[in-house]
Design a protein around this motif. Sequence first.
Motif, mmCIF file in Angstrom:
data_model
loop_
_atom_site.group_PDB
_atom_site.id
_atom_site.type_symbol
_atom_site.label_atom_id
_atom_site.label_comp_id
_atom_site.label_asym_id
_atom_site.label_seq_id
_atom_site.Cartn_x
_atom_site.Cartn_y
_atom_site.Cartn_z
ATOM 1 N N GLU A 18 41.187 88.100 43.967
ATOM 2 C CA GLU A 18 42.219 87.341 43.271
ATOM 3 C C GLU A 18 41.680 85.980 42.858
ATOM 4 O OE1 GLU A 18 45.601 87.154 45.796
ATOM 5 O OE2 GLU A 18 46.089 89.282 45.585
ATOM 6 N N TYR A 19 42.069 85.565 41.654
ATOM 7 C CA TYR A 19 41.686 84.263 41.128
ATOM 8 C C TYR A 19 42.972 83.491 40.826
ATOM 9 C CZ TYR A 19 37.626 87.230 40.311
ATOM 10 O OH TYR A 19 36.597 88.135 40.458
ATOM 11 N N THR A 52 44.490 75.124 37.957
ATOM 12 C CA THR A 52 43.265 75.528 38.618
ATOM 13 C C THR A 52 42.548 74.296 39.171
ATOM 14 O OG1 THR A 52 42.065 75.438 36.514
ATOM 15 C CG2 THR A 52 42.990 77.572 37.168
ATOM 16 N N ALA A 60 36.648 82.659 44.295
ATOM 17 C CA ALA A 60 38.031 82.835 43.852
ATOM 18 C C ALA A 60 38.544 81.622 43.098
ATOM 19 C CB ALA A 60 38.936 83.131 45.052
ATOM 20 N N LEU A 61 38.091 80.429 43.476
ATOM 21 C CA LEU A 61 38.534 79.208 42.817
ATOM 22 C C LEU A 61 37.651 78.863 41.634
ATOM 23 C CD1 LEU A 61 39.313 77.057 45.982
ATOM 24 C CD2 LEU A 61 40.842 78.556 44.697
ATOM 25 N N ASN A 83 36.124 80.941 39.501
ATOM 26 C CA ASN A 83 36.453 81.755 38.335
ATOM 27 C C ASN A 83 37.745 81.298 37.687
ATOM 28 O OD1 ASN A 83 34.194 83.391 38.539
ATOM 29 N ND2 ASN A 83 35.175 84.829 39.907
ATOM 30 N N GLY A 84 38.703 80.855 38.516
ATOM 31 C CA GLY A 84 39.970 80.419 37.959
ATOM 32 C C GLY A 84 39.841 79.151 37.141
ATOM 33 N N LEU A 137 38.144 82.837 33.448
ATOM 34 C CA LEU A 137 37.451 84.115 33.337
ATOM 35 C C LEU A 137 38.079 84.969 32.240
ATOM 36 C CD1 LEU A 137 35.457 86.235 34.369
ATOM 37 C CD2 LEU A 137 37.094 86.823 36.154
ATOM 38 N N TYR A 186 33.302 83.065 30.328
ATOM 39 C CA TYR A 186 34.468 82.236 30.595
ATOM 40 C C TYR A 186 34.895 81.449 29.367
ATOM 41 C CZ TYR A 186 33.258 83.283 35.412
ATOM 42 O OH TYR A 186 32.973 83.935 36.573
ATOM 43 N N ASP A 218 43.188 86.988 36.284
ATOM 44 C CA ASP A 218 43.618 86.464 37.582
ATOM 45 C C ASP A 218 43.413 87.463 38.721
ATOM 46 O OD1 ASP A 218 45.563 88.325 37.042
ATOM 47 O OD2 ASP A 218 47.257 86.986 37.382
ATOM 48 N N GLN A 219 42.863 88.652 38.393
ATOM 49 C CA GLN A 219 42.594 89.625 39.456
ATOM 50 C C GLN A 219 41.543 90.611 38.984
ATOM 51 O OE1 GLN A 219 45.891 91.433 41.826
ATOM 52 N NE2 GLN A 219 45.071 93.381 41.129
#
Length: 1121
Positions: A32-33, A459, A519-520, A522-523, A527, A586, A965-966
Amino acid sequence: MFRRHSDVVYIDLSMDLRDPDDWKAGSLRTFEYPLNITTLATEPISGLLAIGTAGGVVYIFGSPGVETRLSLPDPVGVRFLQFAPSTFQLACLGQDYDGNMLHIWDLSSYGRPKLARSSRFDPINSLTLSPCHSHAFLALNSGEIRTYDLLCLRKSPYIMPNLWKPSEDKLSANGVPYTQTRESLISVEIVIHPRDLNRLFVAYGGGVVLADLTKRSTVRSYELVLPPGAPGGFGYGSRVRNPSLLKTPVFTDHLQDLLTYRRPEVTALAIHPAGHFFVVGHADGSLSFWAVEDEETPLLVRTLDELDVHTVDAEKLDEHVFRTKQAEVAPPAEREPIFKLSWSGFSNSSDPRGGKTTLAILGGLNPGEAAGLTVIQLPAFNPPEPPASTSIDPKQPFLHPVMRQAMRDSLNPLESYFYFTQGVVQDYLLIPQKSPHFAGTFDPIAVLLLTEGKGATRTIEALQYPPPEFTVKDLKSPAPGPQMEAKKDALESLADDLADTLQSLQQSDEPRRLMLPPALLNGSSGLLDGQLLKLNRETYQTLVQGTTEEGLHLPLKGGQAWAIESRANDLKIAKYQPHRILITHYRDMTVQFSDTSAQLLIGLQPTPLQTSLPNSLPDLTIDLKPVLLDSVVLGRTSSTLIDHARIEFVHFATEALETTVVLQSGEVILYRLSGPRNVSSYRDLPDEELIILSHIPNYRGFSPYFMLNPKKGPSEACAVSDIGFVAVAYHNVLYIVNMRGPQVAFRYVDGKLTRGKVAGGLISGRADSDPVTSLLWTISEVVKDPEQRVRLVAMRASGQYQIYTLTQTDSSTQSWVCEGPITADGGVSQVLPRGAFVIDSKSGAGVTANRSRLAGAGYGQKTPPVLVMVGTKGARCFANLNGERIGKVDWGSKVGTIQGVQIVEKLGSHVLVVTTDRHDALVYSLPQLEYMLKLKLPPVSSSSLTLDETGDFVAWTPHSSGTIDQATYGTLFDIRRVYEPPDIDFLSTKPVVPVAPQPVSAGPASLLQLGSWFPFNQSMTGTQLDELLGGPDRPIPQPERQQRDFLSGTDLAAGASGVAAAAAATQSNLYSRISSALNERGQVLSDLEERFNALEEGSKNMVSQAKRLATQQTAKSWFGL
């Protein structure tokens, strides 16, 4: 019906995969992102980071592999998060429908934190915890202060009423008219005195109260009142060019307000590390600085760009009144309120008061200014020697004028820096190096910025703190004295100046971006998409051998993670899995590489996991912004390229280690794995479509090589080979670039021969409605040409395709010639961008354009190649690329939209797998394309799916903003695969809270041992405060001994090798007894260590207290105390 003698018999390449039992589609892990982050918290001693989201989810990050997800009982937004180091808990405040729920998680439970208790409160505006005791302070919206016992998990009986109500009559008593508002009684924030646990600063809308917890009373109250005519944070206004557009009543109301008493609403609060003065933020964007001992007059009131805004400037006021009456000025623009403040001291100072400090300010900006965070550096608070006369005048205020001036001098900024961000900063968090005291702001090494992005996303990005320019000047050596300077000759001075200049050029004053958990990370980057690739061992080792500087990582080292013990046997198989990487691109114009190999999960006790999954490879990150902002590139393309640029696709040559990035606007940029390089001079290329990029410096693994910029609009297809060729198709134009030049080797335009600086070729013209949809490089034979040569297959939307043949020559002017094209019909229409393959008809292996096949072309045994083409409506297989069709399949609309296609190999057999948006995987045999079976994929909503040749896949789930986001990592062969989240033990790094900072003198450095300008006593201990807040009947729970069965891998292997099957029961009993003994021994050692630490701290406190008492007795005569 009858086969001719010359026909080739094609064997079934899918024989060993026809049994449905060999297949088992499943989801291995979900990443999860979070894009809706609302709050942040850190525990610096053990090294933990927690974030809360608007969906009621809390994530905790620590050392490699330590990542856990907690869900609130109700899916409501998380407002506040705080770690409690003394009880090793996480306090979470969720926004409920009719109040707030306080949730307490116990971090000492093995596996994952356990929800210990949930309690409901009335609406809360602030949650404050201290590392020195086990109580939480909660500021209710009504102004009341409640407490919660974290150790006993109950609401404490200690309640502090609204302390601002008695202060509301202060202005009236002084003859100052004002209007009482409800907002003035609302509690805004609670800050514990950094050096006295018995003192509590409570910020209300109307002002600040310094409370005594023992007496439950107000010690002092601080209230900023602007006299009539003072500009305040909004100022006097500004001129406008068109007075006719102004409405006089608006100006009249503003002028009337300006000429009355005003009380700016309090919004934020921060305390100086010395504890003797503090700063208050206000709703009008102003900052008021106060001495703790003086509640009458602030030390300074300023905005980010104006000083003394609490005093009247008669000249400016008269001008403003005149122009307002003439309707020549507009009302002042409403400056941003001050949202948050953090006052930080640093450990590099020997001064116990903190030395130089930094003040982080969120808010206070004027409309239209860039978004970001303001940081100012302030000088050390170093008061001068005491005055000659030490008599105290009872009529004078308690704060001596000399001391007041010293405090005022320490508020003159030395430096300032602005952290620019793309989006509005909603919140920030300072990451201390190791100390949890001083409200978590002491000695910070990083700052996390919570910014707002597109689609209402929030983010995080991490940057160095304080800004390097604050520390570079401090680190410079002092100027040499006159005698030393006289001894230096001219050459030595020149050499030193040159060395200093070179060093200053190499040092950057810009804060460096720090590595966040995947996870953080990529957000915050946004992404968009990615692809999963299998690598051979040599390529994998080359990519992962780079290292990142230690200082570029957040200090997250809390907890330990181990693979699940029950899957130990399956983990032994994981080491034989192929290596895999994930290449993602990204929105911030970066391409990132991550290691997703199963070998990263091999970590059994006592050796914890050493890396996270996926493991980011920052040295391989490609940032396109230096290329897009380069002056040469801007001159050859467009000055607005960076504004609309977006990555369309990324191609990676696994053998040549070259990355090709295709932009949506049509530009193609190639990067080579060459390592860091310095600036070099620019050189022109003979081809006007190519821009060499070797002059751009690079600090990572991939360096920019060249850009293809034909200015033909978006590209239709692109293919990269491992032998130095890249082909790009545009509207009626095909470019073949020899990357070893680089040069445009062949150029085809509208079916006409083009000649110029490079050789041209000829291609059959096609209609505008028949674009190229896919390109493919191979080294193989074709019909009527049995030699293995370099071939480029261009597939068009109509189903027709062309084959171009490249042949190497001995010519010094042209090393390659292009023949053809050979046109073939009968292919599938709308071939997918990655929907074409060439395989060996005997082994099923891919027939690609790589170095080994190029070196062996024309030698060895030849087997007919098979061209596999997959489109949106079906698939075809052709022998010898353009020979007979040996396989055909069509599918209708019931199948759905095709998301991905791949030739999958398992057990030596090969099949064609087609995935759809209906969560189906259709499996066909090769080369006959017979339908074999349909697999049901995990029901994950995804915009795209990337499938590698081993059957592993990643499904990308998009957010409403367009970013991912996932990501769901799955496989078509979920048999003894171990990808589950590991077991986590936070207790292994349980924090030991350092001794609380004690009060320090406000006097000069020479008199620190003689007392203080301000009288102070020894601070209350955390235990004493817990007794005060918990009440006399506080039910202290008994500590529970942790029962854990930890055995080392060496012990397990030694025992298993010498035990027979008949003694299994005895072995199990023996291991249980050994484990119990080890646990008891560890508990005893832990208790002894805690006792020794307590004795050591107690002895230090006793010696310190004895010295303090002695100095106080000695100083009584001087201070008259």
